[in-house]
Design an enzyme around this catalytic site. Structure first.
Site, PDB file in Angstrom:
ATOM      1  N   GLU A 146      63.160 -80.401  45.544  1.00 33.00           N
ATOM      2  CA  GLU A 146      63.291 -81.447  46.569  1.00 33.00           C
ATOM      3  C   GLU A 146      62.971 -80.949  47.965  1.00 33.00           C
ATOM      4  OE1 GLU A 146      65.550 -80.928  44.171  1.00 33.00           O
ATOM      5  OE2 GLU A 146      65.816 -82.817  43.107  1.00 33.00           O
TER       6      GLU A 146
ATOM      7  N   HIS B  63      76.258 -88.033  40.830  1.00 30.65           N
ATOM      8  CA  HIS B  63      75.176 -89.026  40.762  1.00 30.65           C
ATOM      9  C   HIS B  63      75.640 -90.408  41.219  1.00 30.65           C
ATOM     10  CE1 HIS B  63      73.335 -85.964  38.173  1.00 30.65           C
ATOM     11  NE2 HIS B  63      72.197 -86.625  38.227  1.00 30.65           N
TER      12      HIS B  63
END
Lengths: 332, 327
Positions: B63, B133
């Site tokens: 990322e 998440h």
């Protein structure tokens, strides 16, 4: 070396001398309290920026580090404006909002020095992606240090560039110290260039004090990039003659070690010796350049000293480029 | 005549991406599984077939590397990247590129740089996706000067705001609540844009103002409709963009109703909810007839079990209670 055009040799000398003169004067001005903040000087590493930038065009991109003055100068950045920036003046290249660690000149493809170690490496990859998708034959060069080569950004960015075969060259300036930590205590490998193998790209280590050697390896890497053959990792083994920052007590290395490098591996002295011995340039030509550079740096200091401070209201400007109806810059 | 049909939130986003890619060759989409897979929530579906692997780039799981690449590409002036951060929870491994790089470059360089990058990311609880998440971390973006933060609640807003975000020259964090991808709503087929910085009054009312974000807008509306039967008139405001913030619409509503409830799914402290409460106290104190009430998640990680997660999220019951408390 024989094939380096004379014009290029003169440029190389002028660039190295300009960086040296700039940095020596900045050290003095900093000591006099005229330059605020931190400064990290490039003295001793001039051959790296110069040998690489000798192959770059204005349209090519570079990303730089907290030790970025040398890259800026070699890429052709505006020295008056950068000196004013070091002083924090309104005429500075970043209007006094960036300072030494954020020297940038987007007009010459200098995408910015970076105060975060390794932070700029992916930006060069991004510029290279832009070059590729626009069908251009430009390149991007990421400069960073040995310490940065341990960072996540280094590994992720180099991997992306490798799988996407982007026109980018990674130049690690291994000056042997990550602030105080010697290279041998940061990494178990002998050369940062070995890391290239892990990403399936060429890696080459070069004497970073020898501008001709840097010139040669950079030439090959940049040509590969321009020809669509993908990235290269170059490790330039170099040495910073000053501390990590001005005022660094340098308790981590001996005076003898520093003196040895200054005496035996000064890139400017080595250049002068070579070009004079081989009759490529004359004493007079070198003198002329040194005089010209001194004048140019003095003029930049005069400009910086005489420039006004930014106005207080400018603190709120330049956060966003697109205005909107809602409140963007918040003040209670 | 413009065709308006019912499509999902995910389809609305897809239309915005498709339109921008068709219009401007500089727009590229990058991220994990955005290509062949079409994005894990289907938002980038079909784009690779239409625009090819060069412009719809599947990335390694890296990322910081690919968001940083997007930042550099934007700064170079050569591309306008739309980069997907698969879950907002993964922010930690890439935050430097967002808050120290993308957000600051323009200012640090004296206003010279334009950073036209959009970072799309997925937020929110409700799917039993557990603590790594499910978070609502938008306050981490709002806190940093230099980022625009968009958080839509309807398919209509999603399409119009994504088009505006991609056309904006500043870094935009575009947050999508995962429980909204499947909801349907009327969306014009033709492209349109919704300006950043304009709140939407989702329901007009006169007794109490509820400022809510994303999924919470729907819960607030559910409560508002229920209370209407009792004669309680609730005004529901969806800021849509958290930066820039449409302070005017919020303050005008508070001045009208004199009462404020803020509903936001994020952790309670230093949050969007506390920010709006502070705004009300600073700029509309004399209009307030009751203490400001905040409905947020508690300061705990998000639990896994549906029984616990339901308790964790701001519910319609909690929203209703807060409204009754301020009346």
């Amino acid at each position: 070396m024989a094939e380096i055009p004379k014009e290029k040799l003169l440029w190389m000398y002028e660039t190295m001398v300009k960086i040296r003169e700039h940095e020596e004067r900045v050290a003095e001005l900093f000591a006099q309290g005229k330059i605020p903040g931190f400064v990290h000087l490039y003295i001793g590493e001039e051959a790296v920026a110069t040998g690489v930038m000798a192959h770059l065009r204005k349209e090519d991109f570079i990303t730089s580090t907290h030790r970025g003055h040398g890259h800026f100068i070699a890429k052709g950045g505006n020295i008056k404006a950068s000196m004013a920036e070091l002083f924090g003046k309104a005429t500075g290249i970043c209007k006094g909002k960036g300072g030494s660690m954020h020297i940038a000149d987007l007009d010459v493809g200098e995408l910015g020095a970076n105060g975060i170690v390794g932070g700029g490496i992916p930006h060069a990859v991004g510029a290279a992606l832009g070059i590729k998708l626009n069908g251009l034959d430009n390149v991007a060069v990421a400069f960073f240090g040995d310490g940065a080569s341990n960072q996540q950004n280094f590994h992720e960015a180099i991997n992306l560039a490798a799988i996407w075969k982007l026109p980018v060259v990674f130049v690690c300036e291994n000056n042997l110290y990550q602030i105080s930590l010697p290279y041998s205590k940061q990494q178990a490998i002998k050369s940062v260039a070995e890391r290239a193998a892990a990403y399936g790209i060429p890696g080459v280590s070069v004497d970073g004090q020898d501008v001709f050697a840097v010139y040669e390896v950079a030439k090959e890497a940049i040509e590969r990039a321009r020809n669509g053959e993908g990235p290269t990792l170059i490790e330039a083994k170099t040495y910073r003659f000053r501390g990590h920052f001005e005022g660094d007590p340098q308790i981590y290395r001996s005076k003898e070690e520093v003196e040895w490098w200054k005496k035996n591996k000064d890139p400017i002295v080595l250049f002068e010796k070579t070009v004079l011995e081989k009759g490529l340039l004359t004493e007079e030509e070198l003198d002329t350049i040194r005089e010209r550079v001194k004048r140019e740096i003095e003029e930049s200091i005069k400009f910086a000293e005489e420039s006004p401070w930014p106005k207080p209201e400018e603190v709120l400007e330049d956060v966003f480029s697109t205005p909107t109806k809602g409140v963007l810059v918040w003040q209670w | 005549m413009a065709v308006v049909r019912e499509i999902t939130f995910a389809e609305a986003l897809n239309e915005a991406l498709d339109y921008e890619m068709s219009k401007d060759p500089k727009v590229v989409v990058m991220g994990e599984d955005v290509g062949r897979y079409g994005g894990i929530f289907g938002v980038t579906k079909g784009l690779i077939e239409k625009y090819g692997e060069e412009r719809v780039r599947d990335t390694p799981i890296a990322e910081s590397g690919f968001i940083g690449t997007g930042v550099g590409a934007a700064a170079s002036g050569l591309l306008r990247p739309v980069v997907e951060l698969m879950f907002i929870d993964f922010l930690g491994v890439a935050y430097d590129q967002i808050y120290n790089q993308a957000a600051k470059m323009r200012y640090m360089f004296g206003g010279k740089a334009k950073i036209p990058i959009v970072i799309r990311t997925v937020s929110g609880a409700g799917a039993s996706a557990a603590a790594q998440h499910s978070q609502s971390l938008h306050a981490l973006f709002i806190h940093v000067p230099g980022l625009k933060v968009v958080y839509p609640s309807t398919p209509y807003d999603a399409k119009g705001l994504l088009i505006s975000s991609i056309e904006d020259d500043d870094p935009v964090i575009f947050i999508e609540h995962k429980m909204l991808y499947g909801i349907k709503g009327p969306v014009p087929e033709d492209p349109y844009s919704i300006p950043l910085g304009e709140a939407d009054v989702k329901k007009e009312g006169k007794d109490v103002t509820v400022v809510a974000t994303a999924l919470m807008v729907h819960r607030a509306l559910e409560v508002a409709n229920k209370l209407e039967e009792e004669g309680i008139s609730v005004e529901v405001i969806d800021p849509r963009t958290l930066v820039p913030l449409d302070e005017e619409t919020i303050l005008n509503s508070i001045k009208k109703t004199g009462r404020l409830v803020v509903v936001d799914e994020a952790y309670p402290r230093c949050s969007f909810a506390t920010d709006i409460a502070a705004l009300a106290v600073n700029k509309a104190f004399d209009n307030l007839k009751a203490p400001v009430k905040l409905v947020t998640a508690p300061a705990t990680p998000v639990p896994f079990s549906p029984a616990l997660e339901k308790e964790w999220m701001p519910s319609t019951e909690k929203i209703e209670k807060a409204i009754r408390d301020v009346l």
